[in-house]
Design a protein around this motif. Structure first.
Motif, short mmCIF file in Angstrom:
data_model
loop_
_atom_site.label_atom_id
_atom_site.label_comp_id
_atom_site.label_asym_id
_atom_site.label_seq_id
_atom_site.Cartn_x
_atom_site.Cartn_y
_atom_site.Cartn_z
N LEU B 171 0.82 -1.21 0.00
CA LEU B 171 0.00 0.00 0.00
C LEU B 171 0.86 1.26 0.00
N MET B 174 2.05 1.84 -3.45
CA MET B 174 0.93 2.28 -4.29
C MET B 174 0.62 3.76 -4.04
N MET B 175 0.78 4.18 -2.80
CA MET B 175 0.52 5.59 -2.47
C MET B 175 1.61 6.50 -3.01
N PRO B 178 1.23 6.14 -8.25
CA PRO B 178 -0.04 5.57 -8.73
C PRO B 178 0.14 4.54 -9.86
N ILE B 181 -0.34 1.05 -8.67
CA ILE B 181 -1.62 0.61 -8.11
C ILE B 181 -2.12 -0.69 -8.75
#
Lengths: 241, 241
Positions: B171, B174-175, B178, B181
């Motif tokens: 996570l 992913m943050m 993007p 993601i």
């Protein structure tokens, strides 16, 4: 076998069926409540689902004990044997559905302070389809109408398609706003849980078909899409800057 | 029972055990290959795993047919009955492990053009632990040494902890970017699959313990962390601007 033995045996098989119906009722309620808890941010209801899972697990253990006793003492044959082995499998599917509902309830608690409700709406719609399928297969088990099993077996694709479109939708939201990544990841898992519940309904349809007919329902259904592998949405180049 | 019948029965039970060992071997190979395919971006190996799953499914069906025949014709009791019912459950767990390995292989294909390899490294480490646990429980089944079942049963927490730390790690990536993601979401599911494989190894440990001793291994293990609910990392405010 004496008449007395036959009657006792029939009663034991009926008791097993009643236990399974009860377990099915609990699982259906758990799933339905977990989805409501997520949609309405209802922490109390989520906790009820989480605590209630013990009851489902205990019922499964009791069903398994009864099955072992039945196999040992009654040595069933033909349809009776199919019914006994089917009970073992159906209890396994229902226990997993209970677990998946509990997991959805836990995720409902984790994301409850998360504002945008639009994302959970789509998940709620998918949840309602899963509840309907579960209800349908439980009715089929209770009514012995094998057509219901075939119908559920053919419907699994609907949940797979929902899952694919939800996967893309959630990823798109996550790409547009990184604050959505955490809750979005939890909702991806909720969607996956619902897709798995659909698979368990399909398994149950296969087991019930075999129980009622002594035949296999078939092997490979045509699958329009692969639920495991929805295509990735294109990375959003604006938000990646 | 004549001596001939007893011998035929023993041979059938042994054949069932051999089938399960074979099925276990296939599942272990599939899992190990799926992880290698993901780590090395090996599309050919991923396809081998995907195609090979049919073989595992077919073996499960064959094992189930044998079990129904054994229950009907031999009406086993005591340890023989436990062994027959255990075979049904173990085949179910191994079939699911095969499915989960196939799903990992499909995700390996989907993310194969994804550059940063750092993310898959952590997943690969977790995968190797899952392979070790599976191997250990299959050895326990083959050797009848019940201590191995207890050991696997106590180890499940290790995979749960890995899953939680991977969830946060993925996570966070992913943050920060993007573009991560899409592949990150697939790797989240790979990690979840590995955690589920750990659960199946735990199930198998319970089944084997009951088979060998006639007793339940226990109910609730102490869990340090809830694998379903790792805490969310704080949203990265820099990348959300």
């Amino acid at each position: 076998m004496t008449e007395h033995t036959v009657r006792a045996f029939t009663e034991e098989l009926e008791a097993l069926g009643a236990d399974l119906n009860r377990m099915g009722g609990y699982s259906e309620q758990a799933l339905s409540d977990a989805i409501t808890a997520m949609a309405r941010r209802d922490a109390g209801l989520a906790r009820t689902v989480i605590d209630g899972d013990k009851k489902i697990d205990e019922l499964q253990r009791e069903i398994e004990r009864k099955i072992m006793r039945l196999l040992a003492l009654r040595q069933p044959l033909g349809r009776d044997l199919r019914q006994t082995v089917a009970a073992l499998k159906l209890a396994g599917d229902l226990e997993r559905i209970g677990d998946l509902a509990k997991n959805i309830a836990k995720r409902a608690l984790t994301i409850q302070e998360f504002d945008p409700i639009a994302l959970t709406r789509s998940v709620e719609r998918m949840g309602k389809i899963a509840v309907t399928q579960l209800k349908q297969i439980l009715d089929t088990f209770a009514s012995h109408e094998v057509a219901g099993a075939v119908s559920v077996w053919m419907q699994d694709e609907e949940l797979d398609e929902h899952y694919n479109s939800l996967f893309r939708e959630l990823l798109t939201y996550m790409m547009e706003d990184p604050r959505m990544i955490g809750p979005g990841a939890h909702l991806l898992f909720v969607a996956k849980n619902l897709e798995r519940i659909g698979d368990h309904c399909t398994n149950m349809a296969e087991v019930i078909y075999y129980l009622e007919t002594g035949e296999d329902i078939g092997t490979d259904r045509p699958k329009a899409v692969d639920p495991a592998m929805p295509p990735l949405p294109p990375p959003n180049s604006e938000s990646s800057k």
